[in-house]
Design an enzyme around this catalytic site. Structure first.
Site, PDB file in Angstrom:
ATOM      1  N   THR A  29       1.197  -1.094  -0.400  1.00  0.00           N
ATOM      2  CA  THR A  29      -0.282   0.253  -0.073  1.00  0.00           C
ATOM      3  C   THR A  29       1.165   1.191  -0.076  1.00  0.00           C
ATOM      4  O   THR A  29       1.489   1.721  -1.072  1.00  0.00           O
ATOM      5  CB  THR A  29      -1.542   0.403   1.183  1.00  0.00           C
ATOM      6  N   LYS A  79       3.801  -7.058   4.563  1.00  0.00           N
ATOM      7  CA  LYS A  79       3.899  -5.700   3.876  1.00  0.00           C
ATOM      8  C   LYS A  79       3.363  -4.960   5.319  1.00  0.00           C
ATOM      9  O   LYS A  79       2.814  -5.251   6.043  1.00  0.00           O
ATOM     10  CB  LYS A  79       2.505  -5.171   2.826  1.00  0.00           C
ATOM     11  N   THR A 114      -1.847  -2.052   8.082  1.00  0.00           N
ATOM     12  CA  THR A 114      -1.750  -3.385   8.341  1.00  0.00           C
ATOM     13  C   THR A 114      -0.681  -4.409   7.915  1.00  0.00           C
ATOM     14  O   THR A 114      -0.074  -3.818   6.929  1.00  0.00           O
ATOM     15  CB  THR A 114      -3.336  -3.821   7.555  1.00  0.00           C
ATOM     16  N   GLU A 136       5.432   4.986   7.506  1.00  0.00           N
ATOM     17  CA  GLU A 136       5.017   5.939   6.702  1.00  0.00           C
ATOM     18  C   GLU A 136       6.121   7.295   7.315  1.00  0.00           C
ATOM     19  O   GLU A 136       6.180   7.688   8.306  1.00  0.00           O
ATOM     20  CB  GLU A 136       3.607   6.597   6.704  1.00  0.00           C
ATOM     21  N   ASN A 158      -0.752  10.341   6.055  1.00  0.00           N
ATOM     22  CA  ASN A 158      -1.855  10.280   6.463  1.00  0.00           C
ATOM     23  C   ASN A 158      -3.140  11.053   7.124  1.00  0.00           C
ATOM     24  O   ASN A 158      -4.152  10.924   7.115  1.00  0.00           O
ATOM     25  CB  ASN A 158      -1.592   9.103   8.079  1.00  0.00           C
ATOM     26  N   THR A 207      -7.466  10.118   0.247  1.00  0.00           N
ATOM     27  CA  THR A 207      -7.979  11.436  -0.678  1.00  0.00           C
ATOM     28  C   THR A 207      -6.668  11.388  -2.155  1.00  0.00           C
ATOM     29  O   THR A 207      -6.790  11.703  -2.514  1.00  0.00           O
ATOM     30  CB  THR A 207      -7.782  12.221   0.029  1.00  0.00           C
TER      31      THR A 207
END
Length: 407
Positions: A150, A177, A192, A273, A402, A407
Site C-alpha cells: 500500500t 507488507k 496493516t 510512513e 495520513n 484522498t
C-alpha cells in the site's frame, strides 16, 4: 544457518503470483501464494476488537491446513458488514475452484482503505488470473510483494537455509507488507501488517505455542505509530516437502525462524510512513518479561521520543518520561541509559543522574542520534528479563501521508 537471496517460493513446493485486477488504477493489486501439498498453517490474527471481514472468516472457517492464501491490496474489506463477510467467502470459493481444493484450505488477507465495498467483478478476475500464473522463482516473489503493498516503499522479505540436527536441510522465507497503522499484537488461534511465512520443514500442532512466542518477540515488538490494524494477519505455512524428522523442537529451526521474523520486524519499522531512522530499544534487567516488553513499547510509541530522534535532539528526559509511563517496575536510582548510533556508544544516565552536563558532551549525544539507526539501551537493574523492539522516528511526512490517505 545461511542467509539466501530468496522469497516465499524459495522453500520446496511453494509458488506465487501477483497480478493487476483493476482494484488499483495501475499497479499490481492481488496476489496468491500456493503450496503443492496442503501446508500446516499457524496463523496469528489482530487482537483489535474491530476485525476486518477476512480475519473474521479465516478465524471461523479455515482448517488447520492451507493450500493457498489470496491477498489483495487497495481495499481492506473492513467495516463492510455482512456484504464484506460474503465477499471474503467468495474470494475463498473462487480460489478453491481455480485450484481444485476445499474452500477451507484457502486463506484470505486484505489491506487498503477501510469502509469500502470490494469490487468483486475485478477481484474474481484477479484471482483467476493469479491462479493461472503461479510460478516459483524471484519474479514470482517480486510480483507477490508488489501486489501486497500500500504505502510501503520497500519490499520486505527474508529467507534462510538451515541444516537441522538430523542433517535435513530446510528453507524458511517470509514476505510482509506494512508501513503505517503498525503496532501488531497478533495472537495464534487454533497500514496493516500482513505476513506470509513459508517453510518446507515438517511441523506438528505442537509448534503452535512456539510460533506464538516467536511472534511476541519479533513482529509484535515492531511499531510505527502504536495503532493496531483491523486486518493484521501473519500465517506460517509448513508443507513438509523437505522431509526428515519433525522440527518442532529443533533449536536450529527455531533460531532460523526467529532470524527471519526479526528481519521482517526491522523492515516494517524502518519503512514506517515518512520514516528516516530506525529506532531499536533494548531493555535489560527487567523483573518480568512483560515489564521488559512494556518498557520497550512505551519508549518506541512515545511521540516525543520519536520526534527527538527525528531531530537528533539529545533530550534524554523524554526517554525517561516514556519509561516512567510504561508501567514497568524499576528504581530510578538503579537505571542506566545508553544511546548508540553508528560507531558511537554514549552513556547518558547512571544511577538516576546524568553522566555529563557539559555542552561538548551533549554534542556527542547529538552526533550519535544523527544516524540512520539509533539504539536506546535501558538497564533497569531490577531482574534478569530483557526485550528488544523496533520503531521509527516521527516526521512531517507521516502527518502528510495520513492526513491525505483516503484522498
Amino acid at each position: 544457518m545461511e542467509k539466501v537471496d530468496g522469497g516465499v517460493t524459495f522453500p520446496q513446493g511453494f509458488k506465487a503470483a501477483g497480478v493487476h485486477s483493476g482494484v488499483k488504477y495501475r499497479s499490481l493489486d492481488l496476489g496468491m501464494v500456493y503450496s503443492e501439498v496442503p501446508a500446516r498453517a499457524f496463523v496469528g490474527y489482530t487482537t483489535n476488537k474491530v476485525k476486518a471481514a477476512p480475519v473474521q472468516v479465516m478465524m471461523s472457517e479455515n482448517s488447520e491446513f492451507l493450500s493457498a492464501i489470496v491477498i489483495n491490496s487497495g481495499n481492506a474489506n473492513a467495516l463492510t458488514g455482512r456484504r464484506g463477510i460474503e465477499d471474503a467467502k467468495t474470494m475463498k470459493s473462487v480460489a478453491a475452484s481455480e485450484l481444485n481444493v476445499d474452500p477451507k484450505e484457502i486463506g484470505v488477507m486484505s489491506t487498503g482503505l477501510i469502509g469500502r465495498f470490494m469490487d468483486m467483478h475485478k477481484v474474481r478476475y484477479g484471482i483467476s488470473k493469479a491462479a493461472r500464473e503461479l510460478e516459483a522463482g524471484r519474479e514470482a516473489d517480486a510480483s507477490l510483494a508488489e501486489a501486497m503493498m500500500t504505502t510501503d516503499t520497500i519490499k520486505k522479505e527474508s529467507a534462510v537455509r538451515v541444516r537441522l540436527s538430523d542433517g535435513t536441510i530446510v528453507s524458511i522465507a517470509a514476505l510482509s507488507k506494512g508501513s503505517g497503522m503498525i503496532a501488531p499484537h497478533m495472537k495464534v488461534v487454533f497500514g496493516t501488517t500482513l505476513c506470509v511465512v513459508t517453510t518446507d520443514a515438517v511441523l506438528t500442532e505442537k509448534f503452535r505455542k512456539t510460533w506464538g512466542e516467536i511472534l511476541d518477540d519479533t513482529m509484535n515488538m515492531a511499531t510505527v505509530d502504536g495503532d493496531q490494524s483491523t486486518n493484521d494477519t501473519c500465517a506460517l505455512l509448513a508443507n513438509g516437502k523437505a522431509g526428515g524428522k519433525c522440527a518442532d523442537e529443533d533449536p536450529e529451526f527455531v533460531d532460523a525462524l526467529k532470524k527471519v521474523m526479526t528481519d521482517i520486524a526491522r523492515m516494517l519499522a524502518i519503512d514506517g510512513e515518512g520514516a528516516t531512522k530506525l529506532i531499536e530499544v533494548q531493555v535489560l534487567g527487567a523483573e518480568t518479561k512483560e515489564d521488559a516488553r512494556s518498557a520497550v513499547m512505551g519508549i518506541l510509541n512515545s511521540p516525543l521520543v520519536k520526534s527527538a530522534i527525528f531531530g537528533a535532539d539529545p533530550n534524554y528526559g523524554r526517554i525517561m518520561m516514556a519509561l516512567g509511563n510504561s508501567g514497568c517496575k524499576f528504581n530510578i536510582e538503579d537505571v542506566r541509559l545508553t544511546i548508540k548510533g553508528g560507531d558511537m556508544e554514549v552513556p547518558i544516565l547512571d544511577s538516576g543522574a546524568p553522566v555529563f552536563q557539559e555542552e561538548r558532551s551533549v554534542e556527542v549525544v547529538r552526533m550519535a542520534m544523527d544516524n540512520k539507526e539509533v539504539t536506546i539501551i535501558v538497564d533497569l537493574a531490577a531482574g534478569n528479563e530483557c526485550a528488544t523492539g523496533w520503531g521509527c522516528d516521527l516526521t512531517y511526512d507521516y502527518v502528510r501521508i495520513n492526513a491525505e490517505y483516503a484522498t
